[in-house]
Motif scaffolding. Structure first.
Motif, short mmCIF file in Angstrom:
data_model
loop_
_atom_site.label_atom_id
_atom_site.label_comp_id
_atom_site.label_asym_id
_atom_site.label_seq_id
_atom_site.Cartn_x
_atom_site.Cartn_y
_atom_site.Cartn_z
N TYR A 195 -9.46 3.61 15.06
CA TYR A 195 -9.18 2.87 16.29
C TYR A 195 -8.59 1.51 15.91
N CYS A 196 -7.57 1.09 16.66
CA CYS A 196 -7.03 -0.24 16.40
C CYS A 196 -6.56 -0.88 17.69
N SER A 197 -6.94 -2.14 17.87
CA SER A 197 -6.54 -2.86 19.08
C SER A 197 -5.18 -3.54 18.92
N LYS A 198 -4.63 -3.50 17.73
CA LYS A 198 -3.32 -4.14 17.51
C LYS A 198 -2.21 -3.10 17.64
N ASN A 199 -0.99 -3.62 17.62
CA ASN A 199 0.14 -2.75 17.92
C ASN A 199 1.29 -2.94 16.95
N CYS A 200 0.97 -3.08 15.68
CA CYS A 200 1.99 -3.34 14.65
C CYS A 200 3.08 -2.27 14.70
N PHE A 201 4.31 -2.71 14.60
CA PHE A 201 5.45 -1.81 14.78
C PHE A 201 5.57 -0.76 13.69
N TYR A 202 4.98 -1.03 12.53
CA TYR A 202 5.17 -0.13 11.38
C TYR A 202 4.04 0.89 11.24
N CYS A 203 2.94 0.74 11.96
CA CYS A 203 1.72 1.45 11.59
C CYS A 203 1.32 2.54 12.58
N GLY A 204 0.97 3.69 12.04
CA GLY A 204 0.58 4.83 12.86
C GLY A 204 -0.73 4.65 13.61
N LEU A 205 -1.55 3.69 13.18
CA LEU A 205 -2.82 3.48 13.89
C LEU A 205 -2.65 2.58 15.11
N ARG A 206 -1.45 2.11 15.34
CA ARG A 206 -1.21 1.16 16.44
C ARG A 206 -1.77 1.70 17.76
N ARG A 207 -2.23 0.75 18.57
CA ARG A 207 -2.88 1.05 19.85
C ARG A 207 -2.11 2.04 20.71
N LEU A 230 6.97 -8.02 14.03
CA LEU A 230 6.39 -6.71 13.68
C LEU A 230 4.92 -6.60 14.06
N ARG A 231 4.27 -7.76 14.26
CA ARG A 231 2.84 -7.76 14.59
C ARG A 231 2.65 -8.54 15.88
N PRO A 232 2.98 -7.91 17.01
CA PRO A 232 2.99 -8.64 18.29
C PRO A 232 1.68 -9.39 18.55
N SER A 259 -10.75 -0.03 8.09
CA SER A 259 -10.57 0.52 9.43
C SER A 259 -9.41 -0.18 10.11
N GLY A 260 -9.01 0.34 11.26
CA GLY A 260 -8.16 -0.44 12.14
C GLY A 260 -8.98 -1.60 12.69
N GLU A 261 -8.39 -2.40 13.54
CA GLU A 261 -9.17 -3.51 14.12
C GLU A 261 -9.98 -2.92 15.27
N ASP A 262 -11.25 -2.70 14.99
CA ASP A 262 -12.10 -1.94 15.91
C ASP A 262 -13.37 -2.73 16.22
FE1 SF4 Z 1 -3.92 -1.93 13.27
FE2 SF4 Z 1 -3.71 -2.77 10.73
FE3 SF4 Z 1 -2.20 -0.74 11.65
FE4 SF4 Z 1 -1.72 -3.22 12.50
S1 SF4 Z 1 -1.51 -2.48 10.36
S2 SF4 Z 1 -1.82 -1.38 13.80
S3 SF4 Z 1 -3.78 -4.08 12.58
S4 SF4 Z 1 -4.41 -0.74 11.42
#
Ligand code: SF4
Ligand code: 5AD
Length: 349
Positions: A62-74, A172-174, A108-111
């Protein structure tokens, strides 16, 4: 040539000026071989032949962030989300210790589901019951949270700066800033953590000047660990169609980082291993002295999909451990017996 002159200076001093870092990062194929050899020598001199094993448990995607590059984005709705329970995380740490790891990395993601109190309880139990150093990789938290986790026994904390280009960082990291990240890295230092940062190689809009800046930023912060890996475009993100980082550029960045920060622990990253079959061994021969075998239970692995093609997604922890052992052997190295604390912490630097 400029390269030869820069390399000669690199062999003598670690306080290389920015221009030399840029020259070294611009090495062509032949020059790169010489660069990697020097980085390997510096690694041997400061770190020896031992490779530190840090078992990583990816306990929540789970991640509360929305980074443009990352598959775990919200906003990535195409991912099955999971959270491991405290007992499961501790069992994972026990397995890591049993296999031979001296460090466990809790990532983890930011959870915020995991409050600082919950995490502190997990860390406390791991430190009490198992002979492991504990590294945290949880993203942004409050200073009070980091303080509590440190008191619970966490030894180290990873917080990658990702890119030293402040504009690119915020693009990239809104909702976040490079400045905010550097502030956190300083908190971690104040709280007595061994501090890790790192950056991606091949982000859109990045140049070799940016990569030189990444290394200088980490050198100035005197980070004890630096995770450097290629950016790998993920179809389920806004950067789906970007071109990713190459192994060659990643290895050059790693080698220059080793030369500029001889004291730092540098992992041969899973991302480097994922873009090329020999990425892991080549990284070990270009300055790296750490490997991070995946200790996440098999059933969750597919869902911790930050980028496609991740190495070992079908493996068990034991298989991942063995894979890392093979890479270490292929590189002609040995497994370190110690915890792999920072050299400064051990008063060896
Ligand atoms: Fe979340 Fe980290 Fe991925 Fe950003 S890079 S979306 S903070 S897990
Ligand atoms: N490719 C490679 N590494 C990535 N990370 C996030 N997205 C990607 C990607 N697409 C790395 C970042 C971050 C960590 C969670 O994974 O460096 O710190």
């Amino acid at each position: 040539t400029d390269f030869t002159a820069a390399l000669t200076r690199a062999g003598k001093s670690e306080n290389l000026p920015r221009e030399d870092l840029i020259t070294l990062l611009g090495a062509d194929a032949d020059e790169s071989k010489v660069l990697f050899r020097l980085a390997d020598q510096v690694r041997l001199k400061y770190m020896g032949n031992g490779v530190h094993f840090r078992g990583i448990i990816e306990f929540s995607n789970y991640c509360s962030k929305n980074c443009f590059y990352c598959g775990l984005r919200r906003d990535n709705a195409g991912l099955t989300r999971y959270r491991m329970e405290a007992g499961e995380i501790i069992a994972g740490a026990r397995e890591a210790a049993r296999l031979g790891c001296r460090t466990v990395v809790l990532q983890s993601g930011e959870d915020s589901f995991y409050s600082a109190e919950i995490l502190a309880g997990i860390i406390f139990r791991i430190k009490k019951e198992l002979d492991l150093a504990v590294t945290l990789s949880l993203g942004d938290r409050s200073k009070q949270d980091y303080a509590l986790l440190r008191e619970a026994g966490a030894d180290r904390c990873l917080l990658k700066h990702e890119t030293c280009d402040a504009g690119l960082f915020s693009d990239l990291r809104p909702g976040t800033s490079l400045e905010g990240r550097i502030t956190r890295l300083k908190w971690l230092r104040e709280l007595g953590y061994q501090v890790g940062s790192g950056n991606m190689v091949g982000l859109p809009g990045q140049t070799i000047e940016t990569l030189a800046g990444d290394i200088i930023l980490m050198r100035d912060l005197e980070v004890e660990m630096a995770g450097i890996g290629p950016f790998i475009p993920n179809k389920q993100t806004p950067l789906a169609n970007a071109s990713g980082g190459t192994l060659e550029m990643t290895l050059k960045t790693l080698a220059v980082a080793r030369i500029a920060m001889p004291w730092a622990h540098l992992p041969s990253t899973t991302s480097a291993a994922s873009i090329h079959p020999s990425g892991r061994v080549k990284a070990l021969k270009s300055g790296a002295n750490v490997i991070m075998p995946n200790m996440t239970p098999q059933r969750y692995r597919e869902s911790y999909c930050i980028y496609p093609g991740k190495l070992g997604t079908a493996d068990t922890p034991a298989q991942s451990y063995n894979r890392a052992v093979m890479a270490v052997k292929d590189a002609g190295r040995c497994i370190s017996e110690g915890y792999g604390h920072s050299l400064r912490y051990q008063k060896k630097y």
